[in-house]
Scaffold this motif. Structure first.
Motif, PDB file in Angstrom:
ATOM      1  N   ALA A 145     -57.513  35.325  27.024  1.00 14.77           N
ATOM      2  CA  ALA A 145     -56.738  35.334  28.264  1.00 14.77           C
ATOM      3  C   ALA A 145     -56.494  36.761  28.748  1.00 14.77           C
ATOM      4  CB  ALA A 145     -55.408  34.620  28.049  1.00 14.77           C
ATOM      5  N   LEU A 146     -56.186  37.663  27.830  1.00 15.92           N
ATOM      6  CA  LEU A 146     -55.918  39.054  28.188  1.00 15.92           C
ATOM      7  C   LEU A 146     -57.178  39.736  28.722  1.00 15.92           C
ATOM      8  CD1 LEU A 146     -53.981  41.459  28.225  1.00 15.92           C
ATOM      9  CD2 LEU A 146     -54.612  41.907  25.830  1.00 15.92           C
ATOM     10  N   THR A 147     -58.310  39.511  28.057  1.00 14.38           N
ATOM     11  CA  THR A 147     -59.570  40.123  28.494  1.00 14.38           C
ATOM     12  C   THR A 147     -59.946  39.658  29.891  1.00 14.38           C
ATOM     13  OG1 THR A 147     -60.380  40.311  26.214  1.00 14.38           O
ATOM     14  CG2 THR A 147     -62.020  40.414  27.964  1.00 14.38           C
TER      15      THR A 147
ATOM     16  N   ILE B   5     -49.815  35.177  29.976  1.00  8.60           N
ATOM     17  CA  ILE B   5     -49.862  36.626  29.836  1.00  8.60           C
ATOM     18  C   ILE B   5     -50.068  37.217  31.220  1.00  8.60           C
ATOM     19  CG2 ILE B   5     -52.369  36.798  29.421  1.00  8.60           C
ATOM     20  CD1 ILE B   5     -51.578  38.889  27.231  1.00  8.60           C
ATOM     21  N   LEU B   6     -49.453  38.348  31.494  1.00  8.27           N
ATOM     22  CA  LEU B   6     -49.539  38.989  32.800  1.00  8.27           C
ATOM     23  C   LEU B   6     -50.124  40.384  32.648  1.00  8.27           C
ATOM     24  CD1 LEU B   6     -48.785  39.052  35.889  1.00  8.27           C
ATOM     25  CD2 LEU B   6     -46.633  40.128  35.151  1.00  8.27           C
ATOM     26  N   VAL B   7     -51.133  40.681  33.480  1.00  9.14           N
ATOM     27  CA  VAL B   7     -51.687  42.028  33.565  1.00  9.14           C
ATOM     28  C   VAL B   7     -51.374  42.555  34.956  1.00  9.14           C
ATOM     29  CG1 VAL B   7     -53.793  43.423  33.565  1.00  9.14           C
ATOM     30  CG2 VAL B   7     -53.517  41.577  31.904  1.00  9.14           C
ATOM     31  N   GLY B   8     -50.781  43.731  35.044  1.00  8.06           N
ATOM     32  CA  GLY B   8     -50.369  44.257  36.343  1.00  8.06           C
ATOM     33  C   GLY B   8     -48.909  43.931  36.606  1.00  8.06           C
TER      34      GLY B   8
ATOM     35  N   TYR C 258     -52.977  41.268  45.874  1.00  4.45           N
ATOM     36  CA  TYR C 258     -52.629  40.909  44.503  1.00  4.45           C
ATOM     37  C   TYR C 258     -52.179  42.138  43.731  1.00  4.45           C
ATOM     38  CZ  TYR C 258     -54.660  36.267  45.139  1.00  4.45           C
ATOM     39  OH  TYR C 258     -54.928  34.994  45.562  1.00  4.45           O
ATOM     40  N   THR C 259     -51.070  42.003  43.052  1.00  2.00           N
ATOM     41  CA  THR C 259     -50.531  43.099  42.258  1.00  2.00           C
ATOM     42  C   THR C 259     -50.804  42.930  40.774  1.00  2.00           C
ATOM     43  OG1 THR C 259     -48.415  41.935  42.080  1.00  2.00           O
ATOM     44  CG2 THR C 259     -48.687  43.506  43.913  1.00  2.00           C
ATOM     45  N   GLY C 260     -51.247  41.744  40.387  1.00  2.05           N
ATOM     46  CA  GLY C 260     -51.519  41.477  38.986  1.00  2.05           C
ATOM     47  C   GLY C 260     -52.261  40.166  38.825  1.00  2.05           C
ATOM     48  N   VAL C 261     -52.550  39.813  37.577  1.00  2.95           N
ATOM     49  CA  VAL C 261     -53.247  38.567  37.262  1.00  2.95           C
ATOM     50  C   VAL C 261     -52.544  37.898  36.086  1.00  2.95           C
ATOM     51  CG1 VAL C 261     -55.399  37.513  36.472  1.00  2.95           C
ATOM     52  CG2 VAL C 261     -55.470  39.431  38.093  1.00  2.95           C
ATOM     53  N   ARG C 262     -52.269  36.603  36.240  1.00  6.01           N
ATOM     54  CA  ARG C 262     -51.621  35.820  35.181  1.00  6.01           C
ATOM     55  C   ARG C 262     -52.639  34.836  34.603  1.00  6.01           C
ATOM     56  NH1 ARG C 262     -47.787  34.353  37.871  1.00  6.01           N
ATOM     57  NH2 ARG C 262     -46.065  35.599  37.002  1.00  6.01           N
ATOM     58  N   ALA C 263     -52.707  34.778  33.288  1.00  9.11           N
ATOM     59  CA  ALA C 263     -53.611  33.849  32.608  1.00  9.11           C
ATOM     60  C   ALA C 263     -52.826  33.064  31.557  1.00  9.11           C
ATOM     61  CB  ALA C 263     -54.767  34.610  31.961  1.00  9.11           C
ATOM     62  N   TYR C 264     -53.327  31.861  31.252  1.00 10.03           N
ATOM     63  CA  TYR C 264     -52.655  30.964  30.303  1.00 10.03           C
ATOM     64  C   TYR C 264     -53.556  30.702  29.095  1.00 10.03           C
ATOM     65  CZ  TYR C 264     -49.587  30.157  34.295  1.00 10.03           C
ATOM     66  OH  TYR C 264     -48.726  30.331  35.352  1.00 10.03           O
TER      67      TYR C 264
ATOM     68  N   LEU D  48     -58.444  41.599  37.398  1.00  9.85           N
ATOM     69  CA  LEU D  48     -57.688  42.591  38.152  1.00  9.85           C
ATOM     70  C   LEU D  48     -58.579  43.752  38.571  1.00  9.85           C
ATOM     71  CD1 LEU D  48     -55.001  43.440  39.316  1.00  9.85           C
ATOM     72  CD2 LEU D  48     -54.436  44.516  37.118  1.00  9.85           C
ATOM     73  N   LYS D  49     -59.480  44.181  37.699  1.00  9.35           N
ATOM     74  CA  LYS D  49     -60.424  45.242  38.052  1.00  9.35           C
ATOM     75  C   LYS D  49     -61.318  44.810  39.212  1.00  9.35           C
ATOM     76  CE  LYS D  49     -60.801  47.417  33.477  1.00  9.35           C
ATOM     77  NZ  LYS D  49     -61.728  47.693  32.351  1.00  9.35           N
ATOM     78  N   ARG D  50     -61.802  43.548  39.168  1.00 10.27           N
ATOM     79  CA  ARG D  50     -62.662  43.053  40.247  1.00 10.27           C
ATOM     80  C   ARG D  50     -61.905  43.007  41.571  1.00 10.27           C
ATOM     81  NH1 ARG D  50     -64.949  39.937  35.921  1.00 10.27           N
ATOM     82  NH2 ARG D  50     -63.348  38.349  36.106  1.00 10.27           N
ATOM     83  N   LEU D  51     -60.648  42.562  41.529  1.00  7.47           N
ATOM     84  CA  LEU D  51     -59.843  42.500  42.747  1.00  7.47           C
ATOM     85  C   LEU D  51     -59.619  43.885  43.334  1.00  7.47           C
ATOM     86  CD1 LEU D  51     -57.167  39.881  41.637  1.00  7.47           C
ATOM     87  CD2 LEU D  51     -58.928  39.549  43.389  1.00  7.47           C
ATOM     88  N   GLN D  52     -59.354  44.844  42.479  1.00  3.57           N
ATOM     89  CA  GLN D  52     -59.108  46.205  42.951  1.00  3.57           C
ATOM     90  C   GLN D  52     -60.366  46.824  43.536  1.00  3.57           C
ATOM     91  OE1 GLN D  52     -57.536  47.776  39.276  1.00  3.57           O
ATOM     92  NE2 GLN D  52     -55.416  47.372  39.862  1.00  3.57           N
ATOM     93  N   ARG D  53     -61.521  46.567  42.914  1.00  4.01           N
ATOM     94  CA  ARG D  53     -62.775  47.123  43.435  1.00  4.01           C
ATOM     95  C   ARG D  53     -63.153  46.519  44.771  1.00  4.01           C
ATOM     96  NH1 ARG D  53     -64.989  46.265  38.350  1.00  4.01           N
ATOM     97  NH2 ARG D  53     -66.306  44.620  39.210  1.00  4.01           N
ATOM     98  N   GLY D  54     -62.837  45.240  44.983  1.00  9.67           N
ATOM     99  CA  GLY D  54     -63.314  44.535  46.158  1.00  9.67           C
ATOM    100  C   GLY D  54     -62.515  44.750  47.421  1.00  9.67           C
ATOM    101  N   THR D  55     -61.482  45.596  47.388  1.00 12.09           N
ATOM    102  CA  THR D  55     -60.632  45.731  48.559  1.00 12.09           C
ATOM    103  C   THR D  55     -61.230  46.631  49.638  1.00 12.09           C
ATOM    104  OG1 THR D  55     -59.427  47.555  47.532  1.00 12.09           O
ATOM    105  CG2 THR D  55     -58.529  45.325  47.246  1.00 12.09           C
ATOM    106  N   ALA D  56     -62.105  47.567  49.292  1.00 15.21           N
ATOM    107  CA  ALA D  56     -62.669  48.500  50.270  1.00 15.21           C
ATOM    108  C   ALA D  56     -64.171  48.600  50.107  1.00 15.21           C
ATOM    109  CB  ALA D  56     -62.025  49.876  50.119  1.00 15.21           C
ATOM    110  N   GLU D  57     -64.872  48.773  51.242  1.00 15.15           N
ATOM    111  CA  GLU D  57     -66.330  48.875  51.235  1.00 15.15           C
ATOM    112  C   GLU D  57     -66.763  50.022  52.143  1.00 15.15           C
ATOM    113  OE1 GLU D  57     -67.591  45.063  52.593  1.00 15.15           O
ATOM    114  OE2 GLU D  57     -67.108  44.047  50.706  1.00 15.15           O
TER     115      GLU D  57
END
Length: 332
Positions: free
Chosen positions: A259-261, A238-241, A220-226, A267-276
């Motif tokens: 929506a922005l929050t 609204i798009l973040v990323g 995922y490169t970003g997150v879209r919310a309505y 997006l922060k959660r997705l980025q954190r969860g990619t590596a362990e």
């Protein structure tokens, strides 16, 4: 590898039950002490196994309060908080007594369901109000305290459920430690007051068991919310990323701010969860806490170049000595 025979290292601990130091009773009887510290709503756990070869130990009552501190004799002890006994077992032969205790159970604390509305307020005010209602001291991350909350309905929810939803929305952690209600940023390596935690430098020679993994998470490169724009009578997005492969959030939010929050937090959660990254340290580190920033040294470049933050920390004392295990995720 540095071992516990080096420098005369000798693990030490202190156990207090209902305010009484039980060191004289358990010294020489401890088979193992395992303390697991968890992030967020999951309770910390303390497991004790004691030998009762002479049938001299008394069974502690369920609900007894155990305070524990661990460390090294030459360095002093680190207080690890208070736990409540919730399970006791007695077995043999050989005769042993096992005790399990937990910190405050986040999911059953503050249990009464309430319905009320919060209007034109801040996260700090909400946390302070709920803490005061339950006789707790509020501790709120500096970056969160002044976050505006234009309107939030608490509908047939316990205060902890309500706070956990707020925390998820703002990519924060909520928990009760001792007599404090904590509401802090997730994955940033900071204390509740916003002070950076000291970074723990972990070298490959500090242990002989480690694991690293990385997942695609759909790249995922970003997150879209309505959200619903009531003034114009239409649904907006609204798009973040970045647009390329954006994850879409299903809920329709009541305002652009909500929506922005939520999009930023996801997006922060997705980025954190990619590596362990996880490891067993041959020499225990009582100072290693959940949310401690970790810098790896001497591993593959992908491990060393990634900033880590501790998700779970387990301290184990037994006849073999004192070791610390940790699980970490990529920091924000």
């Amino acid at each position: 590898m540095r071992t516990q025979g080096d420098d005369g290292l000798k693990p030490s601990y202190r156990l207090t039950v209902n305010g009484i130091d039980i060191g004289p009773t358990v010294n020489g009887r401890l088979i193992s002490l395992t303390l697991t510290e968890n992030r967020g709503l999951e309770a910390d756990t303390l497991n004790l196994t004691l030998t009762d070869h002479d049938n001299a130990l008394q069974l502690p009552p369920r609900g007894a309060a155990i305070e524990v501190a661990i460390g090294w004799e030459h360095e002093g002890l680190i207080d690890k908080g208070m736990f409540t006994v919730d399970e006791i077992s007695y077995s043999g032969s050989p005769d042993q007594l096992s005790i399990r205790a937990r910190s405050v159970n986040m999911r059953t604390s503050l249990p009464t369901q309430k319905s009320r509305s919060w209007h034109e307020t801040t996260l700090g005010e909400i946390v302070r109000t709920i803490a005061a209602e339950h006789g707790l001291e509020p501790v709120i991350g500096n970056s969160l305290a002044n976050e505006a909350v234009p309107h939030r309905d608490q509908t047939a929810q316990s205060d902890m459920d309500f706070l956990s939803h707020l925390a998820h929305h703002h990519d924060a952690l909520v928990t009760v430690k001792g007599n404090h209600l904590l509401f802090i940023p997730a994955g940033t390596g900071h204390t509740a007051s916003g002070t950076p935690l000291p970074t723990a430098e972990i070298h490959r020679h500090d242990g002989d068991q480690y694991s690293y993994s990385v997942a695609d998470r759909n790249s995922y490169t970003g997150v879209r919310a309505y959200w619903n724009d009531l003034a114009e009578g239409e649904q907006k997005e609204i798009l973040v990323g970045e647009e390329a492969n954006a994850k879409e959030l299903r809920p329709i939010f009541a305002s652009e701010e909500e929506a922005l929050t939520e999009a930023r937090s996801e997006l922060k959660r997705l980025q954190r969860g990619t590596a362990e990254f996880s490891m067993t340290l041959a020499v225990g580190r009582p100072q290693l806490l959940v949310e401690t920033p970790i810098r790896a040294r001497g591993f593959k470049a992908a491990v060393d170049q990634t900033p880590w933050v501790a998700l779970r920390v387990t301290h184990t004392l037994n006849d073999a000595g004192y070791v610390t295990d940790f699980d970490a995720e990529q920091a924000n």
